[in-house]
Design an enzyme around this catalytic site. Structure first.
Site, mmCIF file in Angstrom:
data_model
loop_
_atom_site.group_PDB
_atom_site.id
_atom_site.type_symbol
_atom_site.label_atom_id
_atom_site.label_comp_id
_atom_site.label_asym_id
_atom_site.label_seq_id
_atom_site.Cartn_x
_atom_site.Cartn_y
_atom_site.Cartn_z
ATOM 1 N N CYS A 66 -14.954 3.316 7.225
ATOM 2 C CA CYS A 66 -15.197 1.680 7.188
ATOM 3 C C CYS A 66 -15.495 1.877 8.441
ATOM 4 C CB CYS A 66 -14.388 0.965 6.736
ATOM 5 S SG CYS A 66 -14.718 0.740 4.643
ATOM 6 N N HIS B 77 -15.673 -5.108 11.009
ATOM 7 C CA HIS B 77 -16.026 -4.752 9.558
ATOM 8 C C HIS B 77 -15.577 -5.287 8.470
ATOM 9 C CE1 HIS B 77 -15.698 -2.325 6.106
ATOM 10 N NE2 HIS B 77 -14.534 -2.329 5.959
ATOM 11 N N ASN C 223 -17.841 -5.571 0.277
ATOM 12 C CA ASN C 223 -17.646 -4.216 1.619
ATOM 13 C C ASN C 223 -18.208 -3.475 1.473
ATOM 14 O OD1 ASN C 223 -16.340 -2.387 3.588
ATOM 15 N ND2 ASN C 223 -14.354 -2.635 2.546
HETATM 16 N N1 ACO Z 1 -9.243 -9.012 -11.352
HETATM 17 C C1 ACO Z 1 -8.705 -9.762 -12.225
HETATM 18 N N2 ACO Z 1 -6.947 -9.287 -11.490
HETATM 19 C C2 ACO Z 1 -7.651 -8.270 -10.998
HETATM 20 C C3 ACO Z 1 -8.090 -7.969 -11.058
HETATM 21 C C4 ACO Z 1 -9.286 -8.111 -10.684
HETATM 22 N N3 ACO Z 1 -10.697 -8.007 -10.221
HETATM 23 N N4 ACO Z 1 -7.746 -6.644 -9.768
HETATM 24 C C5 ACO Z 1 -6.573 -6.825 -9.565
HETATM 25 N N5 ACO Z 1 -6.252 -7.699 -10.719
HETATM 26 C C6 ACO Z 1 -4.838 -8.315 -10.769
HETATM 27 C C7 ACO Z 1 -3.901 -6.708 -11.104
HETATM 28 O O1 ACO Z 1 -3.518 -5.966 -12.084
HETATM 29 C C8 ACO Z 1 -2.360 -7.267 -11.331
HETATM 30 O O2 ACO Z 1 -2.185 -8.550 -12.223
HETATM 31 P P1 ACO Z 1 -0.059 -7.438 -12.721
HETATM 32 O O3 ACO Z 1 0.480 -8.158 -11.798
HETATM 33 O O4 ACO Z 1 -0.288 -8.981 -14.540
HETATM 34 O O5 ACO Z 1 -0.176 -6.776 -12.147
HETATM 35 C C9 ACO Z 1 -2.855 -8.772 -9.742
HETATM 36 O O6 ACO Z 1 -4.135 -9.016 -9.933
HETATM 37 C C10 ACO Z 1 -2.294 -8.579 -8.460
HETATM 38 O O7 ACO Z 1 -3.507 -7.300 -8.164
HETATM 39 P P2 ACO Z 1 -3.092 -6.544 -6.763
HETATM 40 O O8 ACO Z 1 -3.438 -5.846 -6.483
HETATM 41 O O9 ACO Z 1 -1.430 -6.848 -6.520
HETATM 42 O O10 ACO Z 1 -3.916 -7.211 -6.167
HETATM 43 P P3 ACO Z 1 -4.039 -7.832 -4.331
HETATM 44 O O11 ACO Z 1 -3.592 -9.842 -4.562
HETATM 45 O O12 ACO Z 1 -2.842 -6.996 -3.861
HETATM 46 O O13 ACO Z 1 -5.275 -7.448 -4.454
HETATM 47 C C11 ACO Z 1 -6.883 -6.494 -3.139
HETATM 48 C C12 ACO Z 1 -6.162 -6.611 -4.413
HETATM 49 C C13 ACO Z 1 -7.946 -7.671 -3.564
HETATM 50 C C14 ACO Z 1 -7.834 -4.751 -3.328
HETATM 51 C C15 ACO Z 1 -6.497 -6.827 -1.969
HETATM 52 O O14 ACO Z 1 -4.714 -4.833 -2.435
HETATM 53 C C16 ACO Z 1 -6.710 -6.273 -1.236
HETATM 54 O O15 ACO Z 1 -7.976 -7.041 -0.548
HETATM 55 N N6 ACO Z 1 -6.898 -5.062 -0.399
HETATM 56 C C17 ACO Z 1 -7.226 -5.097 0.495
HETATM 57 C C18 ACO Z 1 -8.402 -3.737 0.648
HETATM 58 C C19 ACO Z 1 -9.277 -3.652 1.257
HETATM 59 O O16 ACO Z 1 -9.636 -4.645 1.620
HETATM 60 N N7 ACO Z 1 -10.378 -2.618 0.893
HETATM 61 C C20 ACO Z 1 -11.060 -2.035 1.538
HETATM 62 C C21 ACO Z 1 -11.315 -1.312 1.534
HETATM 63 S S1 ACO Z 1 -10.292 -0.335 2.995
HETATM 64 C C22 ACO Z 1 -11.212 -0.952 3.928
HETATM 65 O O17 ACO Z 1 -12.565 -1.378 4.515
HETATM 66 C C23 ACO Z 1 -10.730 -0.517 5.511
#
Ligand code: ACO
Length: 336
Positions: free
Chosen positions: A122, A263, A293
């Site tokens: 990214c 980004h 993204n």
């Molecule tokens: N829909 C519904 N539920 C979901 C989904 C989905 N798409 N994805 C995960 N869940 C559920 C999980 O299964 C979990 O349920 P559980 O507790 O029963 O197991 C619950 O939601 C929480 O899951 P987490 O993975 O802890 O969710 P989190 O709040 O961390 O959100 C996310 C996930 C959005 C990916 C977050 O971690 C995030 O934004 N991380 C940053 C990553 C990022 O921005 N990456 C971009 C690429 S890297 C870059 O650009 C640098």
């Protein structure tokens, strides 16, 4: 020995920008049909409503990158033959041999310009912008085509709802060229990384590339894997730190910057950066709702939108910021 080709400290100007977006769209409603997710969950956790999705039968990383650079050249009133160098920022090139950049350069008529792909996930476009600024400022190149382009939906495992909801496809490009006004271009740059944390965001091509934390999970090779919460913490911390470093190094305040061109990883990460650095909404454009993204493409897409709307005038200060897999991060303060 004096290099007869060295012309010294030129100013650096963004002469044109352009987009190369696929027509296809993948909405949250479309995702609801193929996995256990909801529009409400995705919007609340990420800010994304839809993303562009390239069609493998019609589109390619090459076609999107070519379209974006062609558009940037015509916006700049320049031809491909005016370019000395083409940098294709991407982690999803159609091939590595030859590089995507060589074929884009040929497509736009930029031969015999130098051409290479720059792979910093990214961060790729901002890494490339820093390289382009340095090359032009030093007199090593006069005009550089800088592209951020990704075809990421072909690297998604749509049974992995934690990752596949995030990413979209597209391209943006800028033509960077020498300018008589030496105040234009980067006042400050940062181009950094820390490979010790590579395993937090990676794309395994075989078993040996799967890190310990992911060994028990079902994995589709060739698809992006991410430890979401680790990346979230890294991004929130790094975003705030990088912006603070840029302001401190230049002696500027947030209010001196016309636009923070950042980004688009997650709306919550961007909002936290705004709170920490006291950046008002109108100075940090968010379009993740429309594109998701797009990795290397997100910064040039925002740049093009702002320029097209007349929100970046000559002499304005912009701060470019990105972070991504590697882990990598890059930023600059640019006098437009
Ligand atoms: N829909 C519904 N539920 C979901 C989904 C989905 N798409 N994805 C995960 N869940 C559920 C999980 O299964 C979990 O349920 P559980 O507790 O029963 O197991 C619950 O939601 C929480 O899951 P987490 O993975 O802890 O969710 P989190 O709040 O961390 O959100 C996310 C996930 C959005 C990916 C977050 O971690 C995030 O934004 N991380 C940053 C990553 C990022 O921005 N990456 C971009 C690429 S890297 C870059 O650009 C640098």
């Amino acid at each position: 020995m004096t290099d007869p080709h060295f012309h010294g400290q030129a100013g650096v100007r963004i002469a044109g920008t352009g987009l190369g977006l696929p027509e296809g769209r993948l909405t949250n409603a479309d995702l609801e049909k193929i996995m256990d997710t909801s529009d409400e969950w995705i919007v609340q956790r990420t800010g994304i409503r839809e993303r562009r999705k390239a069609d493998p039968d019609q589109d390619s990383q090459l076609s999107m990158a070519t379209k974006a650079l062609d558009a940037a050249l015509s916006d700049a009133g320049m031809k491909g033959s005016d370019l000395d160098l083409v940098i294709n920022g991407t982690c999803s090139a159609d091939s590595t041999v030859p590089s995507g950049a060589c074929r884009v350069a040929a497509n736009v008529g930029a031969t015999p310009a130098g051409a290479f792909d720059l792979v910093a996930a990214c961060s790729s476009f901002v890494y490339a912008l820093n390289v382009a600024d340095t090359m032009v400022r030093s007199g090593r190149a006069k005009s550089v085509g800088v592209i951020g382009c990704e075809f990421l939906t072909r690297m998604m495992d749509y049974s992995d709802r934690r990752v596949s909801i995030l990413f979209g496809d597209g391209a943006g490009a800028a033509v960077v060229t020498a300018d008589e006004d030496t105040r234009r271009g980067c006042l400050w740059q940062m181009t950094e990384g820390d490979g010790r944390d590579w395993e937090k965001l990676y794309r395994p091509m075989d078993e040996s590339q799967i890190p310990e934390w992911d060994r028990e999970n079902p994995i589709q090779q060739g698809c992006i894997r991410m430890s979401g919460q680790d990346i979230y913490r890294f991004a929130v911390t790094k975003f705030g730190e990088v912006i603070a470093s840029g302001l401190e190094a230049t002696g500027l305040k947030s209010e001196d910057i016309s636009q923070f061109i950042c980004h688009q990883s997650n709306i919550r990460i961007l909002q936290k950066a705004m709170e920490r650095n006291e950046i008002p909404d109108e100075k940090l454009r968010i379009n993740i709702d429309r594109y998701g993204n797009t990795s290397a493409a997100s910064v040039p897409i925002i740049l093009h939108e702002l320029r097209s709307e007349g929100k970046l005038a000559a002499g304005d200060l912009a701060m470019f910021v990105a972070f991504g897999a590697g882990l990598t991060w890059a930023a600059n303060v640019w006098r437009v």
